[in-house]
Design a protein around this motif. Structure first.
Motif, mmCIF file in Angstrom:
data_model
loop_
_atom_site.group_PDB
_atom_site.id
_atom_site.type_symbol
_atom_site.label_atom_id
_atom_site.label_comp_id
_atom_site.label_asym_id
_atom_site.label_seq_id
_atom_site.Cartn_x
_atom_site.Cartn_y
_atom_site.Cartn_z
ATOM 1 N N PHE A 187 0.850 -1.192 0.000
ATOM 2 C CA PHE A 187 0.000 0.000 0.000
ATOM 3 C C PHE A 187 0.888 1.247 0.000
ATOM 4 C CE2 PHE A 187 -1.662 -3.399 2.536
ATOM 5 C CZ PHE A 187 -3.033 -3.445 2.321
ATOM 6 N N ILE A 188 0.345 2.337 -0.518
ATOM 7 C CA ILE A 188 0.919 3.637 -0.195
ATOM 8 C C ILE A 188 -0.180 4.447 0.466
ATOM 9 C CG2 ILE A 188 2.683 3.711 -2.007
ATOM 10 C CD1 ILE A 188 0.782 5.591 -3.584
ATOM 11 N N ALA A 189 0.202 5.399 1.311
ATOM 12 C CA ALA A 189 -0.816 6.235 1.974
ATOM 13 C C ALA A 189 -0.152 7.492 2.520
ATOM 14 C CB ALA A 189 -1.487 5.466 3.109
ATOM 15 N N SER A 190 -0.963 8.528 2.643
ATOM 16 C CA SER A 190 -0.452 9.777 3.219
ATOM 17 C C SER A 190 -0.283 9.671 4.724
ATOM 18 C CB SER A 190 -1.417 10.926 2.934
ATOM 19 O OG SER A 190 -1.517 11.127 1.572
ATOM 20 N N ASP A 191 -0.980 8.737 5.350
ATOM 21 C CA ASP A 191 -0.889 8.640 6.804
ATOM 22 C C ASP A 191 -1.249 7.221 7.250
ATOM 23 O OD1 ASP A 191 -0.476 9.396 9.391
ATOM 24 O OD2 ASP A 191 -2.111 10.850 9.488
ATOM 25 N N VAL A 192 -0.776 6.883 8.433
ATOM 26 C CA VAL A 192 -0.884 5.505 8.934
ATOM 27 C C VAL A 192 -2.336 5.006 9.093
ATOM 28 C CG1 VAL A 192 -0.256 4.004 10.867
ATOM 29 C CG2 VAL A 192 1.381 5.686 10.023
ATOM 30 N N PRO A 193 -3.301 5.821 9.588
ATOM 31 C CA PRO A 193 -4.647 5.267 9.774
ATOM 32 C C PRO A 193 -5.218 4.610 8.511
ATOM 33 C CG PRO A 193 -4.532 7.405 10.834
ATOM 34 C CD PRO A 193 -3.230 7.212 10.100
ATOM 35 N N ALA A 194 -4.770 5.049 7.338
ATOM 36 C CA ALA A 194 -5.311 4.499 6.083
ATOM 37 C C ALA A 194 -5.021 3.010 5.919
ATOM 38 C CB ALA A 194 -4.743 5.274 4.894
ATOM 39 N N ILE A 195 -3.950 2.517 6.536
ATOM 40 C CA ILE A 195 -3.564 1.122 6.259
ATOM 41 C C ILE A 195 -3.788 0.191 7.457
ATOM 42 C CG2 ILE A 195 -1.891 1.658 4.440
ATOM 43 C CD1 ILE A 195 -0.456 0.964 7.778
ATOM 44 N N LEU A 196 -4.219 0.756 8.601
ATOM 45 C CA LEU A 196 -4.269 -0.060 9.824
ATOM 46 C C LEU A 196 -5.215 -1.256 9.719
ATOM 47 C CD1 LEU A 196 -4.123 2.638 12.639
ATOM 48 C CD2 LEU A 196 -2.363 0.997 11.972
ATOM 49 N N ARG A 197 -6.245 -1.150 8.903
ATOM 50 C CA ARG A 197 -7.172 -2.277 8.739
ATOM 51 C C ARG A 197 -6.465 -3.485 8.136
ATOM 52 N NH1 ARG A 197 -13.137 -1.816 6.426
ATOM 53 N NH2 ARG A 197 -13.243 -0.879 8.463
ATOM 54 N N TYR A 198 -5.399 -3.232 7.376
ATOM 55 C CA TYR A 198 -4.760 -4.320 6.627
ATOM 56 C C TYR A 198 -3.411 -4.751 7.204
ATOM 57 C CZ TYR A 198 -8.187 -2.261 3.551
ATOM 58 O OH TYR A 198 -9.354 -1.747 3.054
ATOM 59 N N ASN A 236 2.007 1.539 16.472
ATOM 60 C CA ASN A 236 1.509 1.055 17.756
ATOM 61 C C ASN A 236 0.076 1.515 17.991
ATOM 62 O OD1 ASN A 236 2.137 3.665 18.132
ATOM 63 N ND2 ASN A 236 3.679 3.365 19.713
ATOM 64 N N TRP A 237 -0.597 2.010 16.967
ATOM 65 C CA TRP A 237 -2.030 2.309 17.053
ATOM 66 C C TRP A 237 -2.759 1.153 16.408
ATOM 67 C CZ3 TRP A 237 -1.670 7.406 13.793
ATOM 68 C CH2 TRP A 237 -0.828 8.316 14.427
ATOM 69 N N ASP A 238 -3.893 0.763 16.964
ATOM 70 C CA ASP A 238 -4.691 -0.182 16.205
ATOM 71 C C ASP A 238 -5.835 0.579 15.559
ATOM 72 O OD1 ASP A 238 -6.341 0.319 18.275
ATOM 73 O OD2 ASP A 238 -6.037 -1.614 19.247
ATOM 74 N N GLU A 239 -6.581 -0.156 14.744
ATOM 75 C CA GLU A 239 -7.636 0.519 13.989
ATOM 76 C C GLU A 239 -8.660 1.132 14.934
ATOM 77 O OE1 GLU A 239 -10.463 -0.130 10.221
ATOM 78 O OE2 GLU A 239 -9.863 -1.903 11.327
ATOM 79 N N GLU A 240 -8.900 0.410 16.024
ATOM 80 C CA GLU A 240 -9.903 0.901 16.962
ATOM 81 C C GLU A 240 -9.515 2.258 17.546
ATOM 82 O OE1 GLU A 240 -10.920 -1.880 20.090
ATOM 83 O OE2 GLU A 240 -11.968 -0.184 21.033
ATOM 84 N N ALA A 241 -8.186 2.413 17.786
ATOM 85 C CA ALA A 241 -7.721 3.686 18.326
ATOM 86 C C ALA A 241 -7.995 4.823 17.366
ATOM 87 C CB ALA A 241 -6.231 3.615 18.646
ATOM 88 N N ALA A 242 -8.077 4.485 16.095
ATOM 89 C CA ALA A 242 -8.350 5.521 15.099
ATOM 90 C C ALA A 242 -9.845 5.605 14.777
ATOM 91 C CB ALA A 242 -7.549 5.249 13.838
ATOM 92 N N GLU A 243 -10.689 4.875 15.503
ATOM 93 C CA GLU A 243 -12.133 4.936 15.262
ATOM 94 C C GLU A 243 -12.809 5.714 16.382
ATOM 95 O OE1 GLU A 243 -13.643 3.804 12.646
ATOM 96 O OE2 GLU A 243 -12.378 2.242 11.788
ATOM 97 N N LYS A 244 -14.125 5.881 16.286
ATOM 98 C CA LYS A 244 -14.799 6.754 17.252
ATOM 99 C C LYS A 244 -15.037 6.130 18.635
ATOM 100 C CE LYS A 244 -17.308 9.284 13.805
ATOM 101 N NZ LYS A 244 -18.590 9.258 13.154
#
Ligand code: M6R
Length: 606
Positions: A187-198, A236-244
């Motif tokens: 993947f490429i992404a501007s920021d880490v939250p974009a790829i955390l699901r994968y 060290n963030w998981d997807e949940e940390a980036a969710e509401k």
């Protein structure tokens, strides 16, 4: 600011790109688009407005089926938000997504028009796509190398060539880009939250590096094609940390995360009850010797600097100048090798702050970054970095990042004052211990949300508002005022309470509510006099002060009390009701709290 994503693997690429773009929405955007290889051809779909518009357009057009492609959310700089100006840009041979600004695009465009190229959009990006097409003679790396040598400005680019239907190329300069790897996918992404699901594994792409994503793998070379070895990082963030996490909005979630964010930020920097910034490369010897300190930042981060100035000057007795980064860059500041320039930034990518850092380095000053995003440009370029550990901040309106910037400012001020001998060890330990108690005190302020909701209900129909305070309370009011205006769209200003009489009080009528902050006890009576003055002119007044203090009805229509800590630390408590008042006012007005109009989370252009 724009968001870039790209995918190579076995999954449904359109789906991955849309999902990843949705994690970059916090950056602010006004249109979106994707380009995916379908049966060896590049198929593009773009739409103005929210991602949902792109999704329905894709569905209406039957979707794009493939496993390799690029995507983009655009925040307009050159040309209005429209389908045609949305990214990706290019033609059947080469298509790109771009974040940043190409400064010399006009001259490139004129040159290419002279060679017969016809431009469809008003964007600077299209010139890069056309230039790549012009240089492409069968070797993509050669075309990228030649193009890169001709473009000036800032960019992160995701590029696909029709002749390479399973490959995404990426490079960057001054705009962030990560390259992530999963199992048989990249993947490429501007920021880490974009790829955390994968995946959590990623690389930071550096200037002059070219990433090639192919067959689910990634390789790095310089622009001459020579291989480069890179170190992989793990988020060290998981997807949940980036969710509401159950909150109605990210902003509310982030306000509630402040106690944890402070604990995570300060705990590793305290040894035997004393602040200890050695892990960030900051020693007492260094701190003793600076002649002047400059704090340079934008928006909320600059407001954290204003609190820092009061605290550092009061206890460290060293002059501190706070500058808005966009002004600092051009005001020919007098800085020398004996000075320290502190850059404060949540994202670590704010263009003006980054340039201010470069200017400070050019002048030979020592530089210290207080940054939240690990590995961001400002963090990497500064001599020293103190990371704030707020975790991902998604809401455009900054809350928890401000809070931890304050926490770091305090630790820094305590250590500096102790190093300079203006703060005894005993006092330093006492203040540090009080700082450690702040998270608990904030939890009790958070439990008073009803009071803030009530104040919001009183403010919701106002068109103008004043915040007043003195000293640290004034510095803090500036942040309260910014928070309110950016998400509620109510015009508000913050004034030094003693300055009102010099002009602004003429605006005060029953239509101008006033929020006064009075936590600095040596200034309390003076602030209260100013509150009485506005009340006498018809203003409804709301007071934020220590909860044990009672005031008469001729002072405040409504009082919000916060727990008492040392006055120096009161901003960390008093800001919380101001954040909540702004939040609830925005909710009551039906605004898009997390993505206010016209604003971007990370301002990566000047
Ligand atoms: O990422 P940075 O901290 O450098 O961003 C600076 C400002 O753009 C930012 O604080 C902005 O003012 C926020 N929207 C305020 O809530």
């Amino acid at each position: 600011m724009c968001g870039i994503v790209g995918y190579v693997g076995k999954r449904d690429c359109s789906k991955v790109l849309i999902e990843s773009l949705s994690k970059l929405e916090y950056r602010g955007y006004d249109s979106a688009g994707i380009a995916v290889f379908e049966d060896g051809e590049i198929k593009t779909c773009k739409a103005r407005g929210e991602l949902a518009n792109l999704v329905s357009k894709l569905n209406n057009e039957g979707g794009i089926k493939g496993n390799c492609g690029i995507g983009h959310t655009r925040w307009a700089t050159h040309g209005e938000p429209s389908d045609i100006n949305s990214h990706p840009h290019g033609n059947a041979n080469v298509t790109i997504v771009h974040n940043g600004i190409i400064e010399n695009y006009k001259s490139i465009k004129t040159r290419l028009e002279g060679k017969g190229y016809v431009f469809q959009s008003q964007t600077d990006t299209e010139t890069v796509a056309k230039l790549l097409d012009y240089y492409y003679k069968g070797d993509p790396v050669e075309a990228i190398r030649k193009t890169e040598s001709k473009i000036e400005g800032s960019y992160a680019l995701g590029i696909i060539f029709r002749d390479f239907p399973d490959t995404v190329f990426a490079l960057r300069k001054d705009s962030p880009l990560i390259v992530a790897v999963g199992e048989d996918e990249a993947f490429i992404a501007s920021d880490v939250p974009a790829i955390l699901r994968y995946t959590k594994d990623y690389y930071l792409l550096e200037v002059g590096e070219l990433a090639t994503l192919k067959d689910g793998k990634v390789s790095f070379t310089n622009l001459d094609g020579e291989p480069i070895e890179k170190t992989m990082l793990t988020a060290n963030w998981d997807e949940e940390a980036a969710e509401k996490g159950g909150y109605e909005h990210y902003m509310l979630k982030e306000i509630h995360e402040q106690p944890t964010a402070i604990r995570t930020t300060i705990t590793p920097r305290i040894t035997d009850g004393m602040p200890n910034l050695e892990e960030c490369g900051i020693t007492e010897d260094m701190l003793r010797n600076y002649k002047n300190i400059f704090v340079v930042a934008c928006g909320t981060a600059m407001h954290a600097g204003l609190v820092g100035k009061y605290v550092i000057e009061k206890i460290g007795r060293i002059p501190v100048t706070v500058d808005v980064a966009s002004e600092f860059r051009y005001r020919h500041p007098i800085i020398t090798k004996e000075d320290l320039v502190v850059l404060v930034s949540q994202s670590g990518e704010t263009a003006d702050t980054k340039e201010a850092l470069r200017l400070a380095k050019k002048k030979g000053a020592a530089t210290l970054a207080i940054v939240n995003v690990k590995g961001s440009s400002i963090a990497r370029e500064a001599d020293h970095v103190i990371y704030t550990h707020a975790g991902p901040e998604i809401a455009v309106a900054s809350t928890k990042a401000y809070m931890v910037q304050l926490a770091v400012m305090y630790l820094f001020a305590f250590e500096l004052a102790h190093a300079k001998g203006t703060l005894s060890e005993e006092e330093c330990k006492r203040l540090t211990a009080e700082l450690c108690e702040i998270p608990k005190a904030i939890e009790s302020v958070l439990s008073q949300k009803d009071n803030c909701q009530y104040v919001a209900s009183q403010l919701v129909n106002s068109e103008n508002l004043l915040y007043i305070g003195r000293g640290l309370d004034y510095a803090l009011s500036m942040e309260g005022s910014l928070k309110l205006k950016e998400i509620s769209y109510i015009h508000s200003e913050s004034y030094a309470a003693g300055e009102l009489k010099h002009g602004t009080i003429s605006l005060v009528t029953e239509l101008m509510p006033v929020i006064a902050v009075a936590t600095q006890r040596e200034l309390f009576d003076k602030t209260v006099s100013n509150v009485k003055e506005v009340k006498a002119r018809g203003a409804k007044t709301y007071l934020v002060t220590h909860s044990y203090i009672r005031v008469d009805d001729d002072v405040a229509d409504y009082t919000i009390g916060v727990p008492t800590v040392d006055d120096l630390l009161m901003p960390m408590l008093a800001v919380v009701p101001l954040q909540l008042i702004a939040y609830y006012t925005s909710v009551l007005r039906g605004n898009n709290v997390d993505k206010p109009r016209n604003l971007a989370k990370s301002v990566t252009v000047e």
